[in-house]
Design a protein around this motif. Structure first.
Motif, PDB file in Angstrom:
ATOM      1  N   UNK A  90      53.803   2.371-104.023  1.00 54.72           N
ATOM      2  CA  UNK A  90      53.150   3.105-105.450  1.00 54.72           C
ATOM      3  C   UNK A  90      54.027   4.511-105.074  1.00 54.72           C
ATOM      4  N   UNK A  91      54.072   4.948-104.106  1.00 57.51           N
ATOM      5  CA  UNK A  91      54.579   6.548-104.021  1.00 57.51           C
ATOM      6  C   UNK A  91      56.015   6.496-104.596  1.00 57.51           C
ATOM      7  N   UNK A  92      56.701   5.701-104.186  1.00 56.89           N
ATOM      8  CA  UNK A  92      58.135   5.770-104.522  1.00 56.89           C
ATOM      9  C   UNK A  92      58.450   5.084-105.826  1.00 56.89           C
TER      10      UNK A  92
ATOM     11  N   UNK B 109      45.553  -3.617 -93.053  1.00 50.31           N
ATOM     12  CA  UNK B 109      45.907  -2.031 -92.966  1.00 50.31           C
ATOM     13  C   UNK B 109      47.400  -1.883 -93.111  1.00 50.31           C
ATOM     14  N   UNK B 110      48.124  -2.776 -92.305  1.00 46.63           N
ATOM     15  CA  UNK B 110      49.612  -2.422 -92.640  1.00 46.63           C
ATOM     16  C   UNK B 110      50.039  -2.767 -93.998  1.00 46.63           C
ATOM     17  N   UNK B 111      49.404  -3.795 -94.572  1.00 46.05           N
ATOM     18  CA  UNK B 111      49.684  -4.095 -96.029  1.00 46.05           C
ATOM     19  C   UNK B 111      49.342  -3.093 -96.951  1.00 46.05           C
ATOM     20  N   UNK B 112      48.239  -2.723 -96.813  1.00 44.56           N
ATOM     21  CA  UNK B 112      47.778  -1.564 -97.614  1.00 44.56           C
ATOM     22  C   UNK B 112      48.833  -0.214 -97.467  1.00 44.56           C
ATOM     23  N   UNK B 113      49.034   0.033 -96.448  1.00 44.09           N
ATOM     24  CA  UNK B 113      50.294   1.170 -96.085  1.00 44.09           C
ATOM     25  C   UNK B 113      51.326   0.838 -96.824  1.00 44.09           C
ATOM     26  N   UNK B 114      51.953  -0.230 -96.898  1.00 42.99           N
ATOM     27  CA  UNK B 114      52.887  -0.795 -97.487  1.00 42.99           C
ATOM     28  C   UNK B 114      53.117  -0.616 -98.947  1.00 42.99           C
TER      29      UNK B 114
END
Length: 76
Positions: free
Chosen positions: A57-59, A47-52
């Motif tokens: 992707x957003x930036x 979950x932490x990796x997915x958030x990163x």
């Protein structure tokens, strides 16, 4: 004279078998608990990796309108 009453052999054997089964059940419970703990740690890490990855992707690419026709392979 002994105050300890002797159990019949059959009852003693059944009690021993129950103690063995309880011991195996306790060992299995400990093993499963360790497995669940490891799986939860893996889930938390993923979950932490997915958030990163979502943040990257957003930036990395601003919201750009895509035309799906631009993504068609050349043979179409």
């Amino acid at each position: 004279m002994s105050t300890h009453t002797s159990l019949p052999t059959d009852t003693e054997q059944r009690l021993t078998e129950l103690e063995i089964k309880a011991s195996y059940a306790e060992d299995l419970l400990d093993t499963l608990n360790q497995l669940v703990t490891r799986q939860q740690e893996q889930i938390d890490r993923l979950l932490r990796e997915l958030g990163q990855l979502r943040q990257q992707g957003d930036t990395a690419s601003p919201a750009v309108q895509r035309n799906l026709r631009d993504e068609l392979p050349p043979h179409y």
